[in-house]
Design an enzyme around this catalytic site. Structure first.
Site, mmCIF file in Angstrom:
data_model
loop_
_atom_site.group_PDB
_atom_site.id
_atom_site.type_symbol
_atom_site.label_atom_id
_atom_site.label_comp_id
_atom_site.label_asym_id
_atom_site.label_seq_id
_atom_site.Cartn_x
_atom_site.Cartn_y
_atom_site.Cartn_z
ATOM 1 N N LEU A 43 0.908 -1.014 -0.080
ATOM 2 C CA LEU A 43 0.028 0.169 0.069
ATOM 3 C C LEU A 43 0.945 1.287 -0.046
ATOM 4 O O LEU A 43 2.054 1.327 0.697
ATOM 5 C CB LEU A 43 -1.022 0.056 1.411
ATOM 6 C CG LEU A 43 -2.278 -0.670 1.244
ATOM 7 C CD1 LEU A 43 -3.169 -0.574 2.485
ATOM 8 C CD2 LEU A 43 -3.150 0.051 0.117
ATOM 9 N N ASP A 44 0.660 2.374 -0.713
ATOM 10 C CA ASP A 44 1.426 3.306 -0.958
ATOM 11 C C ASP A 44 1.459 4.094 0.730
ATOM 12 O O ASP A 44 0.750 3.875 1.313
ATOM 13 C CB ASP A 44 0.858 4.276 -1.849
ATOM 14 C CG ASP A 44 0.896 3.709 -3.431
ATOM 15 O OD1 ASP A 44 1.891 3.180 -3.518
ATOM 16 O OD2 ASP A 44 -0.048 4.196 -4.238
ATOM 17 N N LYS A 45 2.479 4.875 0.734
ATOM 18 C CA LYS A 45 2.536 5.368 1.803
ATOM 19 C C LYS A 45 1.557 6.317 2.435
ATOM 20 O O LYS A 45 1.028 6.267 3.615
ATOM 21 C CB LYS A 45 3.763 6.551 1.770
ATOM 22 C CG LYS A 45 4.349 7.155 3.051
ATOM 23 C CD LYS A 45 5.524 7.949 3.031
ATOM 24 C CE LYS A 45 6.053 8.764 4.320
ATOM 25 N NZ LYS A 45 7.278 9.196 4.242
ATOM 26 N N ALA A 47 -1.543 5.997 1.583
ATOM 27 C CA ALA A 47 -2.629 5.291 1.578
ATOM 28 C C ALA A 47 -3.060 4.575 3.051
ATOM 29 O O ALA A 47 -1.881 4.449 3.881
ATOM 30 C CB ALA A 47 -2.809 3.841 0.562
ATOM 31 N N ARG A 176 -3.670 4.864 -8.439
ATOM 32 C CA ARG A 176 -3.121 5.969 -9.091
ATOM 33 C C ARG A 176 -3.206 6.473 -10.405
ATOM 34 O O ARG A 176 -3.454 7.233 -11.107
ATOM 35 C CB ARG A 176 -1.639 6.164 -8.333
ATOM 36 C CG ARG A 176 -1.481 6.260 -7.204
ATOM 37 C CD ARG A 176 -0.116 6.446 -6.510
ATOM 38 N NE ARG A 176 0.752 5.331 -6.837
ATOM 39 C CZ ARG A 176 1.905 5.202 -7.147
ATOM 40 N NH1 ARG A 176 2.590 6.320 -7.261
ATOM 41 N NH2 ARG A 176 2.440 4.253 -7.200
#
Length: 323
Positions: A43-45, A47, A176
């Site tokens: 998971l992106d930072k 998120a 994204r």
């Protein structure tokens, strides 16, 4: 009670925004006093949401999470595109705000199988180098489009310049990139303002633990886990378990079960959970005994028409199984 460093299982973690997925594992390593920890999908930072963490011998089942579909709640900010396609990047483009009708129409192009270019700031390898490393060096690279599947995508809220989305998609889909491409299709520019992952396969965010209460949240490698993975279950007699653990050849252990293994998944009366298909040609093998009903014996798979062992798991009860 096993030592903390010997514990294994699956942990559903509610990741906080502001931490990378790797940083989110620090609390897990401390809680269980082990470095044998990994997650099944980044998971992106910026998120939040569901991060599935595998501990100890559970790391062996990581490959099968790639078959899981995923659900997200996302918010697009229209009018501004950033280099990273998230709130943390520098602005690289601007566009007019689209109408709701334009966005609804654009969404029609993003249902089903689509070709998607991953973000330049991602962990994808390009000629052996991470794409985000290339981007930070100032070089440009074309990100090749890849097929992904968007099973469902709906507009859940509209408050310009923000728009909420609910998305169900295949593994490998970048939300994204969806934000960027939807904005372009609607005649605008955009980036992902927030993201929360709510489901992976049969695992749900509502069942996830926070970093403060991890010890009680560890789940054993039980049939429940493999039902959530959509992997078929197969039960063997307790007399065969010792042979499996001690490496007896597959045909000698499973010869009596061959007629059942040869049945196609659709040939019996079992139905995949929640309409999701079973993982093809693989089964989780459990002990057919009440005292071992939560013990995973092996994972078996069929390749080129032949069944064989993929992973074998020693019993946590010290292999104290009658010969």
């Amino acid at each position: 009670m096993p030592k903390a460093s010997d514990r294994s299982g699956v942990l559903l973690l509610n990741k906080n925004p502001g931490l990378t997925s790797f940083e989110s594992l620090f609390a897990v390593k401390r809680a269980f006093n082990t470095r044998k920890v990994g997650h099944t999908g980044t998971l992106d930072k910026f998120a939040s949401g569901l991060l599935i963490v595998l501990i100890g011998k559970a790391l062996k089942i990581a490959p099968w999470f790639s078959f899981c579909d995923k659900e997200y709640e996302a918010v697009i900010r229209f009018g501004v595109e950033t280099a990273t396609l998230d709130p943390e990047g520098e602005v690289v483009g601007k566009g007019p705000l689209p109408s709701r009708e334009a966005v609804e129409k654009a969404l029609e192009n993003f249902r089903g199988e689509i070709l998607q270019a991953p973000p330049l700031y991602s962990a994808i390898h390009v000629d052996g180098v991470r794409a985000h490393e290339i981007a930070r060096s100032g070089r440009q690279v074309e990100m090749k489009k890849r097929p992904v599947t968007v099973y469902e995508i709906e507009l859940s809220s509209w408050d310009p310049p923000l728009a909420g989305l609910k998305v169900r998609c295949s593994a490998g889909t970048y939300i994204r990139s969806l934000a960027r491409d939807i904005a372009l299709a609607a005649g605008s520019r955009g980036h992902l303002a927030s993201l929360c992952r709510t489901r992976i396969g049969g695992f749900k965010l509502q069942d996830a633990a926070n970093a403060e209460n991890l010890n009680s949240a560890l789940k054993p490698l039980s049939p429940t886990i493999f039902n959530a993975l959509n992997m078929e279950l197969f039960f063997v007699d307790i007399s065969d378990v010792q042979n499996i653990i001690h490496g007896k050849v597959f045909s000698q252990v499973f010869g009596l079960y061959k007629k059942y293994l040869d049945l196609p998944a659709a040939g019996d009366d079992r139905q995949p959970p929640e309409g999701r298909p079973f993982i093809p040609n693989v089964s989780a093998v459990f002990y057919n005994d009440e005292s071992y009903n939560d013990e995973l014996a092996a994972i078996i798979e069929c390749k080129d028409g032949k069944w064989k062992y993929n992973r074998v798991f020693a019993a946590d009860k010290g292999c104290n199984i009658p010969d």
